[in-house]
Motif scaffolding. Structure first.
Motif, PDB file in Angstrom:
ATOM      1  N   HIS A 192       9.123  16.616  28.143  1.00  0.00           N
ATOM      2  CA  HIS A 192       7.790  16.090  28.842  1.00  0.00           C
ATOM      3  C   HIS A 192       8.189  15.559  30.362  1.00  0.00           C
ATOM      4  O   HIS A 192       7.520  15.875  31.177  1.00  0.00           O
ATOM      5  CB  HIS A 192       7.571  14.889  28.006  1.00  0.00           C
ATOM      6  CG  HIS A 192       6.187  14.229  28.832  1.00  0.00           C
ATOM      7  ND1 HIS A 192       4.951  14.821  28.783  1.00  0.00           N
ATOM      8  CD2 HIS A 192       6.335  12.975  29.279  1.00  0.00           C
ATOM      9  CE1 HIS A 192       4.436  13.802  29.432  1.00  0.00           C
ATOM     10  NE2 HIS A 192       4.878  12.847  29.763  1.00  0.00           N
ATOM     11  N   ARG A 193       9.473  14.996  30.425  1.00  0.00           N
ATOM     12  CA  ARG A 193       9.959  14.808  31.854  1.00  0.00           C
ATOM     13  C   ARG A 193      10.041  15.813  32.980  1.00  0.00           C
ATOM     14  O   ARG A 193       9.851  15.591  34.151  1.00  0.00           O
ATOM     15  CB  ARG A 193      11.251  13.962  31.513  1.00  0.00           C
ATOM     16  CG  ARG A 193      11.230  12.527  31.298  1.00  0.00           C
ATOM     17  CD  ARG A 193      12.646  11.862  31.639  1.00  0.00           C
ATOM     18  NE  ARG A 193      13.611  12.301  30.906  1.00  0.00           N
ATOM     19  CZ  ARG A 193      14.269  12.292  29.730  1.00  0.00           C
ATOM     20  NH1 ARG A 193      13.452  11.277  28.939  1.00  0.00           N
ATOM     21  NH2 ARG A 193      15.105  12.725  29.199  1.00  0.00           N
ATOM     22  N   TRP A 194      10.197  17.067  32.251  1.00  0.00           N
ATOM     23  CA  TRP A 194       9.977  18.197  33.213  1.00  0.00           C
ATOM     24  C   TRP A 194       8.882  18.012  34.277  1.00  0.00           C
ATOM     25  O   TRP A 194       8.871  18.409  35.325  1.00  0.00           O
ATOM     26  CB  TRP A 194      10.281  19.521  32.714  1.00  0.00           C
ATOM     27  CG  TRP A 194      11.319  19.677  31.841  1.00  0.00           C
ATOM     28  CD1 TRP A 194      12.547  19.020  31.955  1.00  0.00           C
ATOM     29  CD2 TRP A 194      11.587  20.719  31.016  1.00  0.00           C
ATOM     30  NE1 TRP A 194      13.322  19.505  30.988  1.00  0.00           N
ATOM     31  CE2 TRP A 194      13.010  20.739  30.509  1.00  0.00           C
ATOM     32  CE3 TRP A 194      11.062  21.958  30.690  1.00  0.00           C
ATOM     33  CZ2 TRP A 194      13.452  21.441  29.349  1.00  0.00           C
ATOM     34  CZ3 TRP A 194      11.301  22.700  29.731  1.00  0.00           C
ATOM     35  CH2 TRP A 194      12.497  22.494  29.159  1.00  0.00           C
ATOM     36  N   ALA A 206      10.133  21.414  22.631  1.00  0.00           N
ATOM     37  CA  ALA A 206      11.014  20.564  22.394  1.00  0.00           C
ATOM     38  C   ALA A 206      11.665  21.035  20.868  1.00  0.00           C
ATOM     39  O   ALA A 206      12.875  21.050  20.913  1.00  0.00           O
ATOM     40  CB  ALA A 206      10.795  19.205  22.139  1.00  0.00           C
ATOM     41  N   GLN A 207      10.924  21.213  19.957  1.00  0.00           N
ATOM     42  CA  GLN A 207      11.374  21.966  18.755  1.00  0.00           C
ATOM     43  C   GLN A 207      12.019  23.044  18.728  1.00  0.00           C
ATOM     44  O   GLN A 207      13.290  23.004  18.180  1.00  0.00           O
ATOM     45  CB  GLN A 207      10.222  21.745  17.721  1.00  0.00           C
ATOM     46  CG  GLN A 207       9.683  20.559  17.300  1.00  0.00           C
ATOM     47  CD  GLN A 207       8.617  20.800  16.114  1.00  0.00           C
ATOM     48  OE1 GLN A 207       8.003  21.591  16.148  1.00  0.00           O
ATOM     49  NE2 GLN A 207       8.838  19.684  15.158  1.00  0.00           N
ATOM     50  N   PRO A 243       6.412  25.265  37.814  1.00  0.00           N
ATOM     51  CA  PRO A 243       6.844  25.531  36.717  1.00  0.00           C
ATOM     52  C   PRO A 243       6.945  25.181  35.186  1.00  0.00           C
ATOM     53  O   PRO A 243       6.579  25.615  34.245  1.00  0.00           O
ATOM     54  CB  PRO A 243       8.513  26.022  37.082  1.00  0.00           C
ATOM     55  CG  PRO A 243       8.652  25.935  38.465  1.00  0.00           C
ATOM     56  CD  PRO A 243       7.480  25.017  38.967  1.00  0.00           C
ATOM     57  N   ALA A 244       7.142  23.797  35.375  1.00  0.00           N
ATOM     58  CA  ALA A 244       7.069  22.766  34.031  1.00  0.00           C
ATOM     59  C   ALA A 244       5.779  23.139  33.452  1.00  0.00           C
ATOM     60  O   ALA A 244       5.526  23.240  32.190  1.00  0.00           O
ATOM     61  CB  ALA A 244       7.527  21.405  34.399  1.00  0.00           C
ATOM     62  N   GLY A 302       9.947  16.479  38.544  1.00  0.00           N
ATOM     63  CA  GLY A 302       8.944  17.006  39.692  1.00  0.00           C
ATOM     64  C   GLY A 302       8.634  18.534  39.520  1.00  0.00           C
ATOM     65  O   GLY A 302       8.163  19.130  40.437  1.00  0.00           O
ATOM     66  N   GLY A 303       8.404  18.724  38.230  1.00  0.00           N
ATOM     67  CA  GLY A 303       7.551  19.944  37.947  1.00  0.00           C
ATOM     68  C   GLY A 303       8.799  21.086  37.637  1.00  0.00           C
ATOM     69  O   GLY A 303       8.598  22.205  37.404  1.00  0.00           O
ATOM     70  N   LEU A 304      10.091  20.970  38.002  1.00  0.00           N
ATOM     71  CA  LEU A 304      11.032  21.958  37.850  1.00  0.00           C
ATOM     72  C   LEU A 304      11.666  21.920  36.403  1.00  0.00           C
ATOM     73  O   LEU A 304      11.885  20.634  35.809  1.00  0.00           O
ATOM     74  CB  LEU A 304      12.081  21.420  38.867  1.00  0.00           C
ATOM     75  CG  LEU A 304      11.852  21.508  40.219  1.00  0.00           C
ATOM     76  CD1 LEU A 304      13.142  21.134  41.174  1.00  0.00           C
ATOM     77  CD2 LEU A 304      11.315  23.090  40.943  1.00  0.00           C
ATOM     78  N   VAL A 305      11.847  23.195  35.830  1.00  0.00           N
ATOM     79  CA  VAL A 305      12.507  23.340  34.612  1.00  0.00           C
ATOM     80  C   VAL A 305      13.882  23.446  35.159  1.00  0.00           C
ATOM     81  O   VAL A 305      14.554  24.299  35.814  1.00  0.00           O
ATOM     82  CB  VAL A 305      12.020  24.436  34.100  1.00  0.00           C
ATOM     83  CG1 VAL A 305      12.716  24.917  32.722  1.00  0.00           C
ATOM     84  CG2 VAL A 305      10.543  24.313  33.902  1.00  0.00           C
TER      85      VAL A 305
END
Length: 89
Positions: free
Chosen positions: A32-34, A21-22, A6-7, A44-47
Motif C-alpha cells: 500500500h505504501r507504494w 501483497a498475498q 506506476p504503483a 511516491g507512486g514508484l514500485v
C-alpha cells in the motif's frame, strides 16, 4: 501528458494492495505504501525495482497485462523528483 503513477497501475491490475501483497508474500501495508506520497511515508507512486521481475512473472502467469514500461514513470505530484536507485519498499 499527465504524470504516470506506476504503483496505481500495478495495484489496479492486480486488484489492490491486499491481493498483490498475498501474491508477493509481503505485508499489505508495505505494498500500500507504494501508492502513498513521500511526505506520508510512501514511495511516491514508484514500485520498488526489486519487485519488478516478480511482478512481471506473476502478471504473465495470471494473464494480467503488465509491461516493464508500466513499472516505471513519473510519480504523481510528489514534489520530489525521482532519485536514481531509489527503492523505498
Amino acid at each position: 501528458m499527465p504524470p504516470v503513477d506506476p504503483a496505481a497501475t500495478v495495484l489496479a491490475r492486480f486488484g489492490g494492495a491486499g491481493p498483490l501483497a498475498q501474491l508477493l508474500r509481503l505485508d499489505r501495508s508495505a505494498v500500500h505504501r507504494w501508492a502513498l506520497p513521500k511526505h506520508r511515508g510512501g514511495s511516491g507512486g514508484l514500485v520498488p525495482a526489486r519487485h519488478h521481475q516478480r511482478l512481471l512473472a506473476l502478471a504473465a502467469a495470471q494473464g494480467i497485462a503488465l509491461s516493464p514500461a508500466d513499472l516505471v514513470g513519473t510519480p504523481a505530484a510528489t514534489g520530489d523528483p525521482p532519485r536514481a536507485g531509489a527503492d523505498d519498499g
